[in-house]
Design a protein around this motif. Sequence first.
Motif, PDB file in Angstrom:
ATOM      1  N   ILE A   6       4.621   8.980 -10.992  1.00 59.89           N
ATOM      2  CA  ILE A   6       3.941   8.011 -10.382  1.00 59.89           C
ATOM      3  C   ILE A   6       2.270   7.997 -10.419  1.00 59.89           C
ATOM      4  N   PHE A   7       2.102   9.184  -9.321  1.00 60.13           N
ATOM      5  CA  PHE A   7       0.569   9.668  -9.167  1.00 60.13           C
ATOM      6  C   PHE A   7      -0.308   9.102 -10.638  1.00 60.13           C
ATOM      7  N   SER A   8       0.243   9.771 -11.648  1.00 64.36           N
ATOM      8  CA  SER A   8      -0.204   9.631 -12.795  1.00 64.36           C
ATOM      9  C   SER A   8      -0.415   8.298 -13.567  1.00 64.36           C
ATOM     10  N   ARG A   9       0.150   7.364 -13.604  1.00 62.65           N
ATOM     11  CA  ARG A   9       0.471   6.679 -13.380  1.00 62.65           C
ATOM     12  C   ARG A   9      -0.207   4.926 -13.926  1.00 62.65           C
ATOM     13  N   LEU A  34      12.055   0.237 -13.411  1.00 63.44           N
ATOM     14  CA  LEU A  34      10.860   0.480 -12.922  1.00 63.44           C
ATOM     15  C   LEU A  34      10.765  -0.222 -11.584  1.00 63.44           C
ATOM     16  N   PHE A  35      12.704  -0.725 -10.818  1.00 68.48           N
ATOM     17  CA  PHE A  35      12.212  -1.176  -9.380  1.00 68.48           C
ATOM     18  C   PHE A  35      12.220   1.063  -8.631  1.00 68.48           C
ATOM     19  N   ARG A  36      13.607   1.361  -8.904  1.00 69.72           N
ATOM     20  CA  ARG A  36      13.363   2.577  -8.324  1.00 69.72           C
ATOM     21  C   ARG A  36      12.681   3.106  -8.209  1.00 69.72           C
ATOM     22  N   GLY A  37      12.021   3.526  -9.871  1.00 66.91           N
ATOM     23  CA  GLY A  37      11.280   4.907  -9.625  1.00 66.91           C
ATOM     24  C   GLY A  37       9.371   4.595  -9.657  1.00 66.91           C
ATOM     25  N   TYR A  38       9.185   2.978  -9.659  1.00 64.81           N
ATOM     26  CA  TYR A  38       7.987   2.527  -9.249  1.00 64.81           C
ATOM     27  C   TYR A  38       7.197   1.812  -8.491  1.00 64.81           C
ATOM     28  N   ILE A  39       8.170   0.852  -8.725  1.00 69.43           N
ATOM     29  CA  ILE A  39       7.338  -0.884  -7.708  1.00 69.43           C
ATOM     30  C   ILE A  39       8.121  -0.290  -5.959  1.00 69.43           C
ATOM     31  N   CYS A  40       9.524  -0.363  -6.578  1.00 69.39           N
ATOM     32  CA  CYS A  40       9.970   0.500  -4.643  1.00 69.39           C
ATOM     33  C   CYS A  40       8.559   1.270  -4.265  1.00 69.39           C
ATOM     34  N   ILE A  41       8.868   2.468  -4.622  1.00 66.40           N
ATOM     35  CA  ILE A  41       7.691   3.120  -4.386  1.00 66.40           C
ATOM     36  C   ILE A  41       5.858   2.756  -3.726  1.00 66.40           C
ATOM     37  N   VAL A  42       5.270   2.019  -4.201  1.00 64.10           N
ATOM     38  CA  VAL A  42       3.771   1.223  -4.614  1.00 64.10           C
ATOM     39  C   VAL A  42       4.367   0.020  -4.056  1.00 64.10           C
ATOM     40  N   ALA A  43       4.519  -1.199  -4.069  1.00 66.33           N
ATOM     41  CA  ALA A  43       4.986  -1.688  -3.460  1.00 66.33           C
ATOM     42  C   ALA A  43       4.593  -1.497  -1.936  1.00 66.33           C
ATOM     43  N   TRP A 123      -1.843  -3.144  -4.955  1.00 66.14           N
ATOM     44  CA  TRP A 123      -0.518  -2.623  -3.977  1.00 66.14           C
ATOM     45  C   TRP A 123      -1.282  -1.382  -3.623  1.00 66.14           C
ATOM     46  N   VAL A 124      -2.332  -0.162  -4.153  1.00 64.46           N
ATOM     47  CA  VAL A 124      -3.071   0.081  -3.846  1.00 64.46           C
ATOM     48  C   VAL A 124      -4.037   0.102  -3.135  1.00 64.46           C
ATOM     49  N   GLY A 125      -4.706  -0.864  -3.441  1.00 61.56           N
ATOM     50  CA  GLY A 125      -5.839  -1.611  -2.400  1.00 61.56           C
ATOM     51  C   GLY A 125      -5.971  -1.699  -1.716  1.00 61.56           C
ATOM     52  N   GLY A 126      -5.109  -2.472  -1.539  1.00 63.74           N
ATOM     53  CA  GLY A 126      -3.881  -2.836   0.075  1.00 63.74           C
ATOM     54  C   GLY A 126      -3.764  -2.278   1.163  1.00 63.74           C
ATOM     55  N   ILE A 127      -4.009  -0.502   0.779  1.00 62.39           N
ATOM     56  CA  ILE A 127      -4.131   0.159   1.786  1.00 62.39           C
ATOM     57  C   ILE A 127      -5.690   0.031   2.494  1.00 62.39           C
ATOM     58  N   ALA A 128      -6.540  -0.393   2.335  1.00 65.58           N
ATOM     59  CA  ALA A 128      -7.693  -0.217   2.631  1.00 65.58           C
ATOM     60  C   ALA A 128      -8.068  -1.810   3.630  1.00 65.58           C
ATOM     61  N   VAL A 129      -6.853  -2.354   3.958  1.00 67.90           N
ATOM     62  CA  VAL A 129      -7.059  -3.238   5.325  1.00 67.90           C
ATOM     63  C   VAL A 129      -6.864  -2.486   6.956  1.00 67.90           C
ATOM     64  N   ILE A 130      -6.570  -0.550   6.495  1.00 65.87           N
ATOM     65  CA  ILE A 130      -6.918  -0.154   7.503  1.00 65.87           C
ATOM     66  C   ILE A 130      -7.799   0.112   7.911  1.00 65.87           C
ATOM     67  N   ILE A 131      -8.964   0.175   6.680  1.00 63.41           N
ATOM     68  CA  ILE A 131     -10.597  -0.042   7.075  1.00 63.41           C
ATOM     69  C   ILE A 131     -11.054  -0.696   7.885  1.00 63.41           C
ATOM     70  N   PRO A 132     -11.599  -0.946   9.206  1.00 61.77           N
ATOM     71  CA  PRO A 132     -12.502  -1.921  10.175  1.00 61.77           C
ATOM     72  C   PRO A 132     -12.920  -2.559   9.052  1.00 61.77           C
ATOM     73  N   TRP A 133     -13.435  -4.341   9.136  1.00 65.64           N
ATOM     74  CA  TRP A 133     -14.502  -4.492   9.094  1.00 65.64           C
ATOM     75  C   TRP A 133     -14.451  -5.105   7.389  1.00 65.64           C
ATOM     76  N   ILE A 134     -14.967  -4.025   6.715  1.00 62.80           N
ATOM     77  CA  ILE A 134     -14.831  -4.408   5.231  1.00 62.80           C
ATOM     78  C   ILE A 134     -14.365  -3.944   4.499  1.00 62.80           C
TER      79      ILE A 134
END
Length: 419
Positions: A6-9, A34-43, A123-134
Amino acid sequence: MDFSKIFSRIKAILGSPQTEWPTIAAEPASIGGLFRGYICIVAALPVIAQFIKGSLLGYGGMGVHVHTPIGMGVVGLVLHYVLALVVTYVVALIIDALAPTFGGTKNLVQALKTVAYAWTAGWVGGIAVIIPWIGWLVAIASLIYGIYLLYLGLPHTMHCPPEKAGGYTAVTVIAGVVLTWIVALVVGGIIGTAALTGASMSGMHVTDKDGSTVTIDPDSALGKLSAMSSNTARAAKDLENAQKTGDVAAQQAAMGKLMSGDGKTVAVSLSPETLRGFLPDELDGMKRSDFHADRSGAMGMQISSADATYSDGRTRTMQVEVADTGNMRGMMAVASAVTPNTEQQTDHGYQKTYTDHDRLVQETWDTQTMSGEFSVVVANRFTVKASGNAQDIDQLRQVVNDLDLDKLASLKDQGISGR
């Protein structure tokens, strides 16, 4: 579960999409796989980040502590996650149904691949909401990049002619934005879709009795979404052409247009010196200290910001920030257009978002700590925020209004270049 795969993809689709899309299109897959092996994890990544931000870290700063109760946060997490998976599948159905219209080939598995891997950036960029302000800017930039990934992927997965990929992308993006917005309204506790209908869909008009012709008001929220999609698709095409020629300057210009969403580029955001002029030595009886300003850029996006601490030496200590979001101005305009008025009450405070004189405003207040935050979007390009300790929210509001917001708004076109 092969997390290394998953990380490599993720690394490949974000770093080298031109070579990864043909590989994705050719590999065997199934909807369940696709759901089991990728979407359910990354989403799940942005959903978990939202839960951490809302229920564990809370919103605000300088003593502000507004949290979503843990129980409510867990309910929201589960609901958000399930609806995100549903929307992923529904958008795949839309892509599949639209394939013949744009000269492509219907194939639901390939359509689901398209959504899964194009949405990886968001999905990956959504993690950034933790970062204050920016952090929200990073999240929005990742969504824009996801549109570019979609544009690159459709010719490979759905076999549409490259020259039709722009229109295919635009229609898909509009559908995805509307569906995602519905999810946001549901998860946010807004009953029904009245806010969505009033804010986002009011610009649509049926002009024929049989409903065969539909026009969109360009000044409406839906019209702005449509224009943003068209501009983004055009910029993605420019970026692809620039990459073929190897022209670095052209690539940077095209990336700037891709990030803007309105077909224009802020070549140079406001200088730190200019922003410093909006943070005076004294503000509402408080002295300035700890001033800081900088300007940075990457991926065609340049952002300037300045902040300072103000204090009266007794009860009031505030952090005041002014930022130029540069090429995010197009996305800011769309956000302002489609964001409904919302308010959330807690046992010891509140958080609400509303529009005042065409400016998007967010305010937060905690009665226990006597602290809060007041922020405003100026001219769909600049953000101004005051946060910290005060007697009430009106003092924070007054600090922001004491800054020369009209002068700041007059600089909205500075540094902009057209198509």
